[in-house]
Write a protein that holds these residues in place. Structure first.
Motif, mmCIF file in Angstrom:
data_model
loop_
_atom_site.group_PDB
_atom_site.id
_atom_site.type_symbol
_atom_site.label_atom_id
_atom_site.label_comp_id
_atom_site.label_asym_id
_atom_site.label_seq_id
_atom_site.Cartn_x
_atom_site.Cartn_y
_atom_site.Cartn_z
ATOM 1 N N UNK A 104 30.804 37.599 -7.415
ATOM 2 C CA UNK A 104 30.454 37.245 -8.798
ATOM 3 C C UNK A 104 31.398 37.932 -9.783
ATOM 4 N N UNK A 105 31.774 39.160 -9.492
ATOM 5 C CA UNK A 105 32.752 39.861 -10.338
ATOM 6 C C UNK A 105 34.074 39.087 -10.348
ATOM 7 N N UNK A 106 34.499 38.668 -9.181
ATOM 8 C CA UNK A 106 35.776 37.931 -9.094
ATOM 9 C C UNK A 106 35.681 36.619 -9.855
ATOM 10 N N UNK A 165 28.984 37.498 -16.618
ATOM 11 C CA UNK A 165 28.347 36.593 -17.586
ATOM 12 C C UNK A 165 29.350 35.840 -18.460
ATOM 13 N N UNK A 166 30.620 35.918 -18.117
ATOM 14 C CA UNK A 166 31.650 35.180 -18.868
ATOM 15 C C UNK A 166 31.225 33.713 -18.981
ATOM 16 N N UNK A 206 26.027 48.584 -9.427
ATOM 17 C CA UNK A 206 26.761 47.785 -10.408
ATOM 18 C C UNK A 206 26.584 48.417 -11.775
ATOM 19 N N UNK A 207 27.493 48.036 -12.696
ATOM 20 C CA UNK A 207 27.453 48.607 -14.052
ATOM 21 C C UNK A 207 27.163 47.517 -15.074
ATOM 22 N N UNK A 208 26.856 47.960 -16.290
ATOM 23 C CA UNK A 208 26.663 46.992 -17.379
ATOM 24 C C UNK A 208 27.955 46.215 -17.626
ATOM 25 N N UNK A 209 29.080 46.925 -17.478
ATOM 26 C CA UNK A 209 30.377 46.234 -17.655
ATOM 27 C C UNK A 209 30.539 45.122 -16.621
ATOM 28 N N UNK A 210 30.138 45.406 -15.389
ATOM 29 C CA UNK A 210 30.194 44.371 -14.337
ATOM 30 C C UNK A 210 29.444 43.119 -14.797
ATOM 31 N N UNK A 211 28.233 43.349 -15.306
ATOM 32 C CA UNK A 211 27.364 42.218 -15.641
ATOM 33 C C UNK A 211 27.945 41.421 -16.803
#
Ligand SMILES: OC[C@H]1NNC[C@@H](O)[C@@H]1O
Length: 448
Positions: free
Chosen positions: A198-200, A285-286, A276-281
């Motif tokens: 999901x990050x990718x 969420x892009x 996971x971090x808030x930045x990850x999310x």
């Protein structure tokens, strides 16, 4: 007379994926991928089938495209084999791989067929698996490098891009149940893999936006409508958990920017919650232009004390099924579409896969009279039509699949194609369902 007419700009297409149809597994500089490796291990795949040759689409793509043209199919979803582009997964580029996909894309465009590209349809370069695969954050960056090259090479030619196909299947079947490549059986690893995928996805969507390309980008999720076996409190909770496990974990992360609270709590109690971090999310969420959904069947579940880790098991109902053993439940597509519309702000949806495997035979006239498949498709398209009438922003439908192909752990034993493939001769036989679908496209709708 067209009884159920779809919107004028509705996208009618068919779908495939690289490993399932291309073959040429070691040709023209392609690197090994995890499915080349997984299928080479005896016992993993039905009768030890593999994708070494498959439908030999790598060499037969022009004649296959001619069939698309003959059928009037104007949209074709396919995937790019990462290891054909980067044999080691990153760094050195294989120009012959790029040249193949350029030939394929140009051949489609020459016939007036719009390509839709899936960047990742499960075939991770083996070199990347050797450094931990999707558990390794470096692979996230290598995916971005691969995507950037694809956008640079083909971004001006391809109007629809899908970052990933079915991250749930990649993480659960490949890393929890071990029945898909790379054959790992560890839920904690599986959820870490899902998170990195999901990050990718989010990083690649952000990259696509930065390149001012004119197309649309999204992701494809395999989703199911979840029903509880009874109205008991335990079974209703089991259905909520399974909906969270299969649907909401991915939908909420991508479309709401946070994993569902109930599932985070449960996974934490089970000690399988990924870090996971808030930045990850925020990255995950892009904003996407569309949500791709693959629908095949519903899931009926019940509470099961002995079912690890969720205490949920699936019922095997004695209802009509496809050759995969999946219940034929068209209404589940309507339910899913309505739920997505209501719960995720009416996002544009593409059905990026829907179809059925049946035990097709070639009759004495050399025809494949696959009325079962026509019935399946008719009933599901009717539910899609009803969802559109009820306000769902459904923009298109890609039938799975164009060709009979390698059905992963089932090998070639399951035929999803609307075109029959004789794997001994590579002969194609257009099934009755293909001619039926051709009429649907011509009429932009279904007649009684
Ligand atoms: O099982 C049928 C299909 N499901 N979605 C992913 C595809 O690769 C499968 O063949």
């Amino acid at each position: 007379m067209v009884k159920y007419k779809f919107p004028d700009d509705f996208i009618w297409g068919v779908a495939t994926s690289a490993y399932q149809i291309e073959g040429a597994y070691n040709k023209d500089g392609k690197g090994e991928n995890i499915w080349d490796r997984f299928t080479s291990i005896p016992g993993n795949i039905y009768k030890n089938h593999n994708g070494n040759v498959a439908c030999d689409h790598y060499h037969l793509y022009q004649s296959d495209i001619n069939i698309l043209k003959e059928l009037g199919i104007k949209n074709y979803r396919f995937s790019i084999s990462w290891a054909r582009i980067f044999p080691d997964g990153y760094g050195k580029v294989n120009q012959k791989g790029i040249e193949y996909y350029r030939r394929l894309i140009n051949a489609l465009l020459d016939k007036g067929i719009q390509p839709a590209i899936t960047l990742y349809h499960w075939d991770l370069p083996q070199e990347l698996q050797d450094i931990g695969g999707w558990t390794n954050k470096k692979v996230v960056d290598y995916f971005v490098e691969y995507a950037e090259l694809m956008f640079k090479e083909f971004g001006d030619l391809v109007p629809i891009w899908i970052t990933h196909n079915e991250p749930w299947v990649v993480s659960i079947l490949g890393h929890a149940w071990g029945v898909h490549a790379p054959g790992i059986k560890d839920y904690k690893i599986a959820l870490k893999v899902a998170h990195n995928i999901l990050l990718s996805h989010g990083k690649v969507v952000k990259l696509y936006r930065s390149m001012s390309l004119k197309g649309k980008i999204g992701i494809t999720l395999n989703l199911s409508s979840i029903h509880s076996a009874t109205d008991s409190e335990k079974d209703l909770l089991a259905a909520k958990i399974y909906d969270g496990f299969m649907n909401r974990w991915f939908l909420d992360a991508i479309l709401k920017g946070s994993y569902p609270e109930d599932m985070k709590k449960l996974y934490n109690e089970l000690n399988i919650l990924p870090q996971f971090s808030d930045d990850d999310m925020k990255i995950i969420n892009e904003r996407i232009d569309f949500l791709g959904i693959n629908y095949y069947t519903r899931s009926v579940v019940k509470y099961d004390e002995n079912a690890y880790p969720l205490k949920v098991s699936m019922l095997d109902l004695d209802n009509p099924k496809t050759d995969m053993g999946w219940e034929i439940y068209p209404k589940g597509l309507y339910e899913l579409l309505i739920n997505l519309h209501k719960n995720y702000d009416g996002i544009d949806i593409l059905i990026t896969e829907n179809g059925a495997a049946f035990n097709d035979i070639v009759n004495y006239k050399g025809k494949v009279v696959d009325d079962y498949r026509i019935d399946y498709l008719y009933r599901h398209l009717l539910e899609a039509y009803r969802a559109i009438c009820d306000g769902v922003n459904l923009k298109g439908y890609y039938l799975w699949s164009f060709l009979d192909n390698f059905e992963w752990a089932e090998g070639y034993s399951k035929r999803f194609g609307i075109v029959f493939v004789d794997y001994n001769t590579q002969k194609r036989i257009i099934k009755d369902s293909a001619y039926w679908y051709s009429d649907v496209i011509k009429n932009n709708g279904i007649t009684e």
